[in-house]
Design an enzyme around this catalytic site. Structure first.
Site, PDB file in Angstrom:
ATOM      1  N   HIS A 283       0.795  -1.234   0.000  1.00  0.00           N
ATOM      2  CA  HIS A 283       0.000   0.000   0.000  1.00  0.00           C
ATOM      3  C   HIS A 283       0.829   1.286   0.000  1.00  0.00           C
ATOM      4  O   HIS A 283       0.438   2.277  -0.582  1.00  0.00           O
ATOM      5  CB  HIS A 283      -0.982   0.009   1.178  1.00  0.00           C
ATOM      6  CG  HIS A 283      -0.343   0.182   2.518  1.00  0.00           C
ATOM      7  ND1 HIS A 283       0.248  -0.846   3.200  1.00  0.00           N
ATOM      8  CD2 HIS A 283      -0.195   1.281   3.311  1.00  0.00           C
ATOM      9  CE1 HIS A 283       0.724  -0.402   4.348  1.00  0.00           C
ATOM     10  NE2 HIS A 283       0.477   0.880   4.447  1.00  0.00           N
ATOM     11  N   ASP A 284       1.989   1.278   0.641  1.00  0.00           N
ATOM     12  CA  ASP A 284       2.779   2.518   0.719  1.00  0.00           C
ATOM     13  C   ASP A 284       3.879   2.589  -0.344  1.00  0.00           C
ATOM     14  O   ASP A 284       4.832   3.369  -0.191  1.00  0.00           O
ATOM     15  CB  ASP A 284       3.410   2.659   2.108  1.00  0.00           C
ATOM     16  CG  ASP A 284       2.538   3.491   3.047  1.00  0.00           C
ATOM     17  OD1 ASP A 284       1.663   4.224   2.548  1.00  0.00           O
ATOM     18  OD2 ASP A 284       2.737   3.402   4.267  1.00  0.00           O
TER      19      ASP A 284
ATOM     20  N   LYS B 270       5.720   5.733  -1.390  1.00  0.00           N
ATOM     21  CA  LYS B 270       6.644   6.451  -0.496  1.00  0.00           C
ATOM     22  C   LYS B 270       8.086   6.310  -0.945  1.00  0.00           C
ATOM     23  O   LYS B 270       8.966   6.996  -0.438  1.00  0.00           O
ATOM     24  CB  LYS B 270       6.482   5.950   0.944  1.00  0.00           C
ATOM     25  CG  LYS B 270       5.271   6.541   1.638  1.00  0.00           C
ATOM     26  CD  LYS B 270       5.294   6.250   3.118  1.00  0.00           C
ATOM     27  CE  LYS B 270       4.100   6.910   3.802  1.00  0.00           C
ATOM     28  NZ  LYS B 270       3.945   6.428   5.179  1.00  0.00           N
TER      29      LYS B 270
ATOM     30  N   HIS C 255       2.095  10.355  -2.083  1.00  0.00           N
ATOM     31  CA  HIS C 255       2.513   8.962  -2.254  1.00  0.00           C
ATOM     32  C   HIS C 255       1.441   8.028  -2.838  1.00  0.00           C
ATOM     33  O   HIS C 255       1.798   7.124  -3.595  1.00  0.00           O
ATOM     34  CB  HIS C 255       3.152   8.398  -0.959  1.00  0.00           C
ATOM     35  CG  HIS C 255       2.216   8.017   0.127  1.00  0.00           C
ATOM     36  ND1 HIS C 255       1.774   8.894   1.075  1.00  0.00           N
ATOM     37  CD2 HIS C 255       1.631   6.825   0.437  1.00  0.00           C
ATOM     38  CE1 HIS C 255       0.967   8.264   1.920  1.00  0.00           C
ATOM     39  NE2 HIS C 255       0.862   7.019   1.562  1.00  0.00           N
TER      40      HIS C 255
ATOM     41  N   HIS D  49      -5.875   4.306   0.272  1.00  0.00           N
ATOM     42  CA  HIS D  49      -5.860   3.877   1.678  1.00  0.00           C
ATOM     43  C   HIS D  49      -5.875   5.048   2.651  1.00  0.00           C
ATOM     44  O   HIS D  49      -6.054   4.847   3.852  1.00  0.00           O
ATOM     45  CB  HIS D  49      -4.667   2.944   1.967  1.00  0.00           C
ATOM     46  CG  HIS D  49      -3.321   3.568   1.847  1.00  0.00           C
ATOM     47  ND1 HIS D  49      -2.651   3.660   0.645  1.00  0.00           N
ATOM     48  CD2 HIS D  49      -2.497   4.131   2.765  1.00  0.00           C
ATOM     49  CE1 HIS D  49      -1.483   4.250   0.841  1.00  0.00           C
ATOM     50  NE2 HIS D  49      -1.365   4.549   2.123  1.00  0.00           N
ATOM     51  N   HIS D  50      -5.705   6.284   2.170  1.00  0.00           N
ATOM     52  CA  HIS D  50      -5.817   7.449   3.061  1.00  0.00           C
ATOM     53  C   HIS D  50      -7.116   8.215   2.859  1.00  0.00           C
ATOM     54  O   HIS D  50      -7.280   9.314   3.380  1.00  0.00           O
ATOM     55  CB  HIS D  50      -4.622   8.396   2.863  1.00  0.00           C
ATOM     56  CG  HIS D  50      -3.348   7.856   3.440  1.00  0.00           C
ATOM     57  ND1 HIS D  50      -3.149   7.691   4.792  1.00  0.00           N
ATOM     58  CD2 HIS D  50      -2.213   7.407   2.835  1.00  0.00           C
ATOM     59  CE1 HIS D  50      -1.930   7.179   5.004  1.00  0.00           C
ATOM     60  NE2 HIS D  50      -1.362   6.993   3.832  1.00  0.00           N
TER      61      HIS D  50
ATOM     62  N   ASP E 130      -3.850  -0.035   8.483  1.00  0.00           N
ATOM     63  CA  ASP E 130      -2.687   0.853   8.447  1.00  0.00           C
ATOM     64  C   ASP E 130      -2.679   1.768   9.677  1.00  0.00           C
ATOM     65  O   ASP E 130      -1.672   1.890  10.393  1.00  0.00           O
ATOM     66  CB  ASP E 130      -2.759   1.688   7.153  1.00  0.00           C
ATOM     67  CG  ASP E 130      -1.537   2.563   6.952  1.00  0.00           C
ATOM     68  OD1 ASP E 130      -0.455   2.214   7.460  1.00  0.00           O
ATOM     69  OD2 ASP E 130      -1.665   3.606   6.264  1.00  0.00           O
TER      70      ASP E 130
HETATM   71 FE   LIG Z   1       0.205   5.583   3.149  1.00  0.00          FE
END
Ligand SMILES: [Fe+2]
Length: 296
Positions: free
Chosen positions: A80-81, A84, A109, A133-134, A162
């Site tokens: 998911h990240d 970044k 990101h 996801h944010h 998360d």
């Molecule tokens: Fe994230």
């Protein structure tokens, strides 16, 4: 550089976790290795991807998703990240409060991750985990400010897991919250930060499954080792030999590994650059990849 080129370079750099069981295996492995690099850059997130992936997989099962969808959610948790990877260290690793301009950089990101995945064969299956996801049901999330059911189940699941892992992990500026306290935060934010239905299922899951075998761990049965100064930051693997020297990635202090459930002993050494170089846990990556492969 194109995402395809990056993935191919990463694949070559890390090698393949052989044997490859299908033509897609090296591609999936390289994707997971790339995601893992994000984690390796931040000393305080050791095991975050594995934990999010595990929480998400349990929640997906709790929700009654099919094996295939649950496997996709599990891989989505691991990746998911991904975006970044493009965030500069000066922002990603900053321990003081971020300025508005720096926070704006962090908020790119999901979009970067989406672009990295655009042409990847598995991209579509996990795109929501990476891109949304944010997002929050109350519309205060990013990048789009989606609301309610505009946020897909996969994105909503990863969003809960998360946040839960962030709360229950030690950071440079605060100690980990207890699992019960983190549940209380989830409960208090149902329908605003977290999808109400899935959040309630997560709380129900916490009442029936002992999550302490995931929290504070970096792999199945492998707790994070404690640095005397920084707390639980040291990641060891299933293949870390007894008496190996391991290092706190945050303060670089060396420790002698004395077994998973013994306190590591300081060696008096400090890590050099080579000691801290990222070296992905291929056994773990192979296992996560296997979940998707066997169900595709
Ligand atoms: Fe994230």
């Amino acid at each position: 550089m194109t995402p395809k080129k990056i993935l191919s370079l990463v694949s070559r750099f890390f090698g393949q976790s052989e044997p490859a069981h299908s033509a897609d295996q090296p591609l999936l492995d390289s994707l997971l290795a790339l995601a893992w690099v994000v984690e390796a850059r931040d000393p305080y997130t050791g095991g975050h991807l594995w934990r999010v992936s595990r929480y998400a997989s349990l929640l997906a099962r709790q929700m009654g998703l099919s094996d295939r969808d649950a496997a996709n959610v599990s891989v989505g948790g691991f990746v998911h990240d991904l975006g970044k990877i493009a965030i500069p260290d000066s922002v990603l690793l900053k321990t003081e409060r971020l300025t508005d301009a720096e926070y704006a950089v962090i908020k790119t990101h999901p979009e970067i991750g989406k672009r990295l995945l655009a042409k990847h064969p598995f991209g579509e299956r996990i795109a929501d985990a990476v891109y949304a996801h944010h997002e929050r049901p109350d519309g205060k999330g990013y990048p789009l400010g989606l609301t309610g059911n505009e946020i897909t189940p996969m994105a909503a699941i990863i969003g809960i897991c998360d946040a839960f892992d962030a709360m229950t992990s030690t950071r440079s500026y605060r100690k980990a919250m207890s699992i019960d306290d983190a549940f209380a935060v989830v409960r208090d934010n149902l329908g605003t930060q977290f999808n109400r239905e899935y959040g309630e299922m997560f709380l129900k899951l916490g009442g029936s499954v002992n999550l302490y075998h995931i929290a504070g761990h970096s792999d199945e049965g492998i707790p994070l080792q404690h640095c005397h100064t920084c707390g639980p930051t040291i990641v060891v693997r299933s293949d870390t030999p007894l008496d190996a020297e391991v290092f706190c990635p945050a303060c670089t202090t060396g420790y002698r590994f004395k077994g998973l459930f013994s306190t590591p002993r300081p060696t008096g050494n400090k890590a050099n650059a080579a000691d801290l170089a990222p070296s992905p846990d291929l056994a773990l990556i192979e296992r996560v990849a296997g979940q998707l492969r066997t169900l595709s």
